[in-house]
Write a protein that holds these residues in place. Structure first.
Motif, mmCIF file in Angstrom:
data_model
loop_
_atom_site.group_PDB
_atom_site.id
_atom_site.type_symbol
_atom_site.label_atom_id
_atom_site.label_comp_id
_atom_site.label_asym_id
_atom_site.label_seq_id
_atom_site.Cartn_x
_atom_site.Cartn_y
_atom_site.Cartn_z
ATOM 1 N N ILE A 149 -2.564 112.722 39.015
ATOM 2 C CA ILE A 149 -2.735 112.730 37.568
ATOM 3 C C ILE A 149 -1.600 111.884 37.002
ATOM 4 O O ILE A 149 -0.433 112.264 37.052
ATOM 5 N N GLY A 150 -1.929 110.717 36.475
ATOM 6 C CA GLY A 150 -0.906 109.816 35.977
ATOM 7 C C GLY A 150 -1.081 109.512 34.512
ATOM 8 O O GLY A 150 -1.711 110.271 33.765
ATOM 9 N N ILE A 151 -0.529 108.402 34.076
ATOM 10 C CA ILE A 151 -0.636 107.977 32.683
ATOM 11 C C ILE A 151 -0.797 106.457 32.660
ATOM 12 O O ILE A 151 -0.591 105.777 33.656
ATOM 13 N N GLY A 152 -1.156 105.922 31.501
ATOM 14 C CA GLY A 152 -1.153 104.479 31.309
ATOM 15 C C GLY A 152 0.220 104.069 30.802
ATOM 16 O O GLY A 152 0.531 104.280 29.634
ATOM 17 N N ALA A 153 1.042 103.498 31.666
ATOM 18 C CA ALA A 153 2.444 103.251 31.296
ATOM 19 C C ALA A 153 2.911 101.873 31.742
ATOM 20 O O ALA A 153 4.053 101.697 32.147
ATOM 21 N N ARG A 154 2.032 100.879 31.664
ATOM 22 C CA ARG A 154 2.388 99.546 32.123
ATOM 23 C C ARG A 154 3.208 98.798 31.072
ATOM 24 O O ARG A 154 2.979 98.947 29.872
ATOM 25 N N LEU A 155 4.151 97.988 31.526
ATOM 26 C CA LEU A 155 4.861 97.067 30.641
ATOM 27 C C LEU A 155 3.979 95.836 30.440
ATOM 28 O O LEU A 155 3.485 95.262 31.407
ATOM 29 N N ASP A 156 3.784 95.431 29.176
ATOM 30 C CA ASP A 156 2.910 94.272 28.974
ATOM 31 C C ASP A 156 3.650 92.976 29.316
ATOM 32 O O ASP A 156 4.879 92.896 29.305
ATOM 33 N N THR A 157 2.880 91.964 29.631
ATOM 34 C CA THR A 157 3.433 90.729 30.183
ATOM 35 C C THR A 157 4.301 89.977 29.185
ATOM 36 O O THR A 157 5.305 89.350 29.572
ATOM 37 N N ILE A 158 3.969 90.013 27.908
ATOM 38 C CA ILE A 158 4.791 89.334 26.905
ATOM 39 C C ILE A 158 6.192 89.936 26.870
ATOM 40 O O ILE A 158 7.199 89.214 26.837
ATOM 41 N N GLN A 159 6.277 91.274 26.906
ATOM 42 C CA GLN A 159 7.599 91.908 26.915
ATOM 43 C C GLN A 159 8.374 91.527 28.178
ATOM 44 O O GLN A 159 9.587 91.303 28.141
ATOM 45 N N ALA A 160 7.677 91.450 29.296
ATOM 46 C CA ALA A 160 8.328 91.060 30.548
ATOM 47 C C ALA A 160 8.895 89.644 30.447
ATOM 48 O O ALA A 160 10.001 89.361 30.913
ATOM 49 N N SER A 161 8.141 88.743 29.821
ATOM 50 C CA SER A 161 8.598 87.350 29.696
ATOM 51 C C SER A 161 9.844 87.259 28.812
ATOM 52 O O SER A 161 10.759 86.470 29.097
ATOM 53 N N ILE A 162 9.880 88.065 27.766
ATOM 54 C CA ILE A 162 11.062 88.097 26.878
ATOM 55 C C ILE A 162 12.273 88.643 27.637
ATOM 56 O O ILE A 162 13.376 88.086 27.572
ATOM 57 N N LEU A 163 12.060 89.703 28.378
ATOM 58 C CA LEU A 163 13.159 90.307 29.123
ATOM 59 C C LEU A 163 13.700 89.389 30.209
ATOM 60 O O LEU A 163 14.905 89.399 30.506
ATOM 61 N N ARG A 164 12.847 88.597 30.808
ATOM 62 C CA ARG A 164 13.309 87.646 31.829
ATOM 63 C C ARG A 164 14.310 86.650 31.228
ATOM 64 O O ARG A 164 15.339 86.342 31.848
ATOM 65 N N VAL A 165 14.006 86.160 30.039
ATOM 66 C CA VAL A 165 14.935 85.240 29.377
ATOM 67 C C VAL A 165 16.242 85.958 29.056
ATOM 68 O O VAL A 165 17.341 85.460 29.349
ATOM 69 N N LYS A 166 16.138 87.153 28.479
ATOM 70 C CA LYS A 166 17.342 87.854 28.030
ATOM 71 C C LYS A 166 18.187 88.344 29.208
ATOM 72 O O LYS A 166 19.423 88.375 29.128
ATOM 73 N N LEU A 167 17.535 88.720 30.306
ATOM 74 C CA LEU A 167 18.279 89.171 31.482
ATOM 75 C C LEU A 167 19.140 88.046 32.052
ATOM 76 O O LEU A 167 20.264 88.277 32.514
ATOM 77 N N LYS A 168 18.630 86.834 31.988
ATOM 78 C CA LYS A 168 19.367 85.666 32.499
ATOM 79 C C LYS A 168 20.710 85.507 31.777
ATOM 80 O O LYS A 168 21.709 85.101 32.376
ATOM 81 N N HIS A 169 20.727 85.847 30.489
ATOM 82 C CA HIS A 169 21.937 85.691 29.672
ATOM 83 C C HIS A 169 22.703 87.009 29.500
ATOM 84 O O HIS A 169 23.727 87.027 28.804
ATOM 85 N N TYR A 170 22.209 88.067 30.114
ATOM 86 C CA TYR A 170 22.759 89.400 29.843
ATOM 87 C C TYR A 170 24.243 89.545 30.209
ATOM 88 O O TYR A 170 24.994 90.164 29.446
ATOM 89 N N PRO A 171 24.713 89.010 31.334
ATOM 90 C CA PRO A 171 26.159 89.151 31.631
ATOM 91 C C PRO A 171 27.049 88.602 30.514
ATOM 92 O O PRO A 171 28.106 89.186 30.218
ATOM 93 N N ILE A 172 26.626 87.523 29.884
ATOM 94 C CA ILE A 172 27.396 86.967 28.760
ATOM 95 C C ILE A 172 27.383 87.939 27.586
ATOM 96 O O ILE A 172 28.409 88.147 26.916
ATOM 97 N N GLN A 173 26.230 88.552 27.331
ATOM 98 C CA GLN A 173 26.119 89.513 26.242
ATOM 99 C C GLN A 173 27.009 90.731 26.481
ATOM 100 O O GLN A 173 27.632 91.264 25.548
ATOM 101 N N ILE A 174 27.068 91.183 27.723
ATOM 102 C CA ILE A 174 27.943 92.318 28.056
ATOM 103 C C ILE A 174 29.393 91.954 27.779
ATOM 104 O O ILE A 174 30.146 92.730 27.164
ATOM 105 N N ASP A 175 29.807 90.764 28.206
ATOM 106 C CA ASP A 175 31.188 90.318 27.965
ATOM 107 C C ASP A 175 31.506 90.302 26.471
ATOM 108 O O ASP A 175 32.605 90.700 26.049
#
Length: 362
Positions: free
Chosen positions: A225-251
């Motif tokens: 018994i599960g749920i519908g809990a998928r991340l949509d592809t547009i959000q994934a594409s945005i996160l890929r860009v932001k993750l690339k720059h994330y260490p700078i943001q943390i600093d």
């Protein structure tokens, strides 16, 4: 002076060209659900955290639900957690018919106090959810040791701590299962809701992958018994860009925190306490004030945004009244709720802005 609390506009503008191109690529391919970008993001998150398995999902809350279900939490089980947090962790425990069992917090770190955990364990206890609040982990090693002694599973709710470091290991790779949130205001945020579950056990990972698609193990065959809990592809594409720059943001966040320390060190408030073996990502910059009402008035007068994280502890929330907790049961959490105040925190705050904020605080 106009100061933005989270400054999501600048966060977009800084990488707007890359983000817009990533979104257009998804639109052009029209693979909006479980598209290629989702798998690529999961691999990149895996490399970032050094976790064997990452399963993205629709929100930090659904990540907690998936983690609890994968851990086998069910009706009448007990799960120990903190009363000082956003409601999501305790809410998901209750949603499964299990009982949230609260343990008071440390007065300096605001995290769950590990020394109080053993006394809350019963024969019904199955897990501990430790919430890594305000940008950094609690004392995970101690909690893991307790869990091992009593044969419990530990889940780290890393919704606010993704990217932080605890003794050379990243948050979300400190416990058997961990979760995070990509809510827009988080240090790593998407443009809607999003989350992820992390683990190092292949069987748990397989179950979570199934649970997020309605318990499906192959097309139209449902083993759980599960749920519908998928991340949509547009959000994934945005996160890929932001993750690339994330260490700078943390600093940048750390530099903002250091400026706060510089200008607030002689004020009559308590600054965040972070152990030397922990590096925070400063999801919030939260102070304690014994005269919070007066401080709120001064901040309002100077047009400085702020927030209260959190004004009412979970054991006193109406939705948990059935648990029978009373005022005074967790006096440290209650005291912190009366004194806590979060100042603006984002990578784009200038030194002049921080000096202006500090000038409103006595």
């Amino acid at each position: 002076m106009k100061i933005d609390f989270a400054n999501l506009t600048l966060a977009h503008n800084e990488y707007a060209e890359e983000i817009n191109a990533a979104i257009q690529k998804v639109i052009h391919k029209s693979d909006f659900i479980m598209g290629e970008e989702v798998e690529l993001l999961e691999n990149e998150l895996k490399n970032f955290v050094q976790s064997k398995h990452v399963i993205t999902c629709s929100s930090g809350t659904s990540a907690l639900l998936l983690a609890l279900k994968a851990a086998g939490i069910k009706n009448n089980d007990e799960v120990i957690t903190t009363p000082f947090s956003f409601v999501a962790a305790a809410e998901m425990i209750a949603l499964l018919g299990a009982k949230p069992v609260f343990v008071d917090i440390d007065p300096f770190t605001y995290q769950i106090n590990p020394s109080l955990v053993p006394s809350a364990i019963t024969h019904k206890t199955k897990a501990i959810i430790c919430v890594s609040l305000f940008g950094h982990a609690c004392e995970i090693d101690t909690i893991n040791e307790i869990a091992k002694k009593y044969n419990l599973i530990v889940i780290e709710d890393g919704a606010q701590s993704f990217g932080s470091i605890y003794k050379d290991k990243k948050s979300c790779n400190l416990t058997p299962i961990a979760t995070t949130s990509f809510f827009p205001a988080k240090p790593l945020g998407c443009y809607g809701d999003g989350g992820a579950v992390f683990c190092n056990d292949e069987n748990i990972a397989k179950k979570i992958k199934s649970l997020r698609v309605h318990g499906q193990t192959k097309r139209y065959e449902h083993s759980f018994i599960g749920i519908g809990a998928r991340l949509d592809t547009i959000q994934a594409s945005i996160l890929r860009v932001k993750l690339k720059h994330y260490p700078i943001q943390i600093d940048k966040r750390v530099k903002v925190a250091r400026l706060y320390e510089k200008y607030l060190k002689n004020k009559s408030i308590q600054l965040p306490t972070i152990a030397d073996h922990i590096q925070s990502v400063y999801a919030q910059y939260s102070i304690l004030s014994t005269h919070r009402d007066l401080l709120e008035q001064k901040l309002k007068h100077k047009n400085i945004p702020y927030s209260i994280h959190y004004p009412l502890p979970l054991h006193l929330q109406p939705c948990f009244s059935y648990l029978g907790y009373q005022k005074g049961d967790f006096h440290i959490a209650e005291k912190i709720c009366q004194q806590i105040l979060s100042l603006p925190m984002n990578p784009y705050l200038t030194e002049d802005e921080i000096k202006y904020i500090a000038g409103a605080i006595t």
